[in-house]
Design an enzyme around this catalytic site. Sequence first.
Site, PDB file in Angstrom:
ATOM      1  N   ASP A  82       0.822  -1.205   0.000  1.00 33.93           N
ATOM      2  CA  ASP A  82       0.000   0.000   0.000  1.00 33.93           C
ATOM      3  C   ASP A  82       0.859   1.260   0.000  1.00 33.93           C
ATOM      4  OD1 ASP A  82      -2.007  -1.862   0.268  1.00 33.93           O
ATOM      5  OD2 ASP A  82      -3.142  -0.675   1.700  1.00 33.93           O
ATOM      6  N   SER A 471      -7.759   2.986   4.253  1.00 34.61           N
ATOM      7  CA  SER A 471      -6.690   2.210   4.854  1.00 34.61           C
ATOM      8  C   SER A 471      -7.218   1.485   6.079  1.00 34.61           C
ATOM      9  CB  SER A 471      -5.538   3.134   5.263  1.00 34.61           C
ATOM     10  OG  SER A 471      -4.659   2.468   6.145  1.00 34.61           O
TER      11      SER A 471
END
Length: 566
Positions: A82, A471
């Site tokens: 990520d 997230s």
Amino acid sequence: MTRQLRSNFEPGTTRWAMRRAQWRAMGLTAEDEVKPKIAIVNSSSALASCFSHLDDIVAPLKAAIRSAGGVPFEVRTAAPSDAITSAGRAGQYILPTRDLIVHDIEVAVEGAQLDGMVCLASCDKTAPAHLMAAGRLNLPTIVVACGYQATGRYRGEHIDFEDIFLRAGHVASGRITVDELSEMSECAIGGPGVCAGMGTANSMHIACEALGMSMAGSTPVRANGDRMWRAVRQAGERIVELVDEDVRPREILTADAFRNAVTTILAVSGSVNTLKHLQAVAVEAECDVDIAGLFEELAGEVPLLTGVKPNGDRHVDEFEDAGGTPALLKQLSPLLRLDAATVTGPRLGELLAGVEVADADVIRPLENPLARHPAIVVVRGSLAPDGAIIKRTVADDAPLRFRGPARVFTSREEGLAAIKRGEVQRGEVLVLSGLGLRGSPGMGLTSAFVFALDGAGLGEHVAVITDGQLSGLVNKGLVVGEVAPEAATGGPLGLVENGDLISVDVRERTVDLLVDDATLAARRDRLPAPVPAVGCGWLSVYAREVGPLAEGATLGGRLPRSVAAE
């Protein structure tokens, strides 16, 4: 007598001869030809510290497999981070790479007709991908969680990657300088492994053990720590036994196992991304279970038993030292299905019989929880008929009810620019639409927008609603994510206009667009026809093939039977 393994081809056939020639050139013997052949699935990359230690794990794992009577073969796959892979196409590659890994594994393991797998899981998408591949191929499999990274110190205070993620949103408002952020970034990570918080990676590692697909006591662990190396050795030895015993993932990935995993995620206030990942695993394993429905059903029953950052003040190493996942499962045992099978061998209840909680203040008992409100809330209403997700922390300082006028953005960048110009006002409901599975495609990452609001001092004074994803590491304020159906497929989110009133009620689990049906119908008639994705690029393929969130956002997936029948 030779074991009847699918990898033992009939001598004299073409494929036996071709493979024998290839493997003899690699040093394998005639004895090796009839042993269980085990894939070591190494989702490794030199691009990010999350994966930087995985290559070093392969040799000891191979040795353990050989000592147990198997023949190991390393198989490599894509490895999205990520922090790194999100740079291109505004993060659109992140979620689609999960499914790419599953296809990588299928091609290598099914194509070669290997007998079992040990999967080295690290950053967010690797653990769910490995579980999905296990469910799809239904070969004996063990997932090894390869640990979390060491954190650092900044001017005498603890700092980790989560802090970098959050503080980056504070630069534009002047709350910190670029030099300060640079200094923080140089000391936040002290070694390899996943983010040291209860983000998606550690949440999914814990879920692997709760499902019974990782060795008992193997999550969460320090990367390159003693417990990680012990789990590696145990997995290498045990996988050969699983092949001999013909224990397959679909015997373990049952409705009871998924219920146990959801219970565990609620108790740790795990990542909101676990909903779609666990549903995807269930789809691949052909298990008739509705994960969002389980979160809704269990929300009122499962209290918060631990507060690992960002949900509370504890750090993940404290959680590990308090007993980790086995200790959490022990505390949860009255709520669990203890007859669930595990790759370790004994049933879950047997494994928990001898477990002790080293620190009951870090991992609380059911009768003395940190909080009793649900950690993850599935909300529904006229703006999200198929559901959306809200994350709640231990403190739960975000507003529980919010009503205000909409301000609509169709990209993360558009929203960030508006914050920077000072256009966002207190009391508004900020809508980021067109960022879903097909609209993005791949679900756009919207956390940077949320952090920028926090940096501007607006986080507690606005609400955010999006069909994009957030997230699993940090969520601030009242944020409603993964709204379904998404705007690009005709969902109500795509009909919202500036000034429309929107209401969110966390306790009632509702999210509603307060606009009359006639007005919405007129708007819908004016919408342009969706433009189909074209081209051969991975994101174009993904946009054409991906199913809805209710199916785990899998490619060509299908709803569980009980859901499809409703």
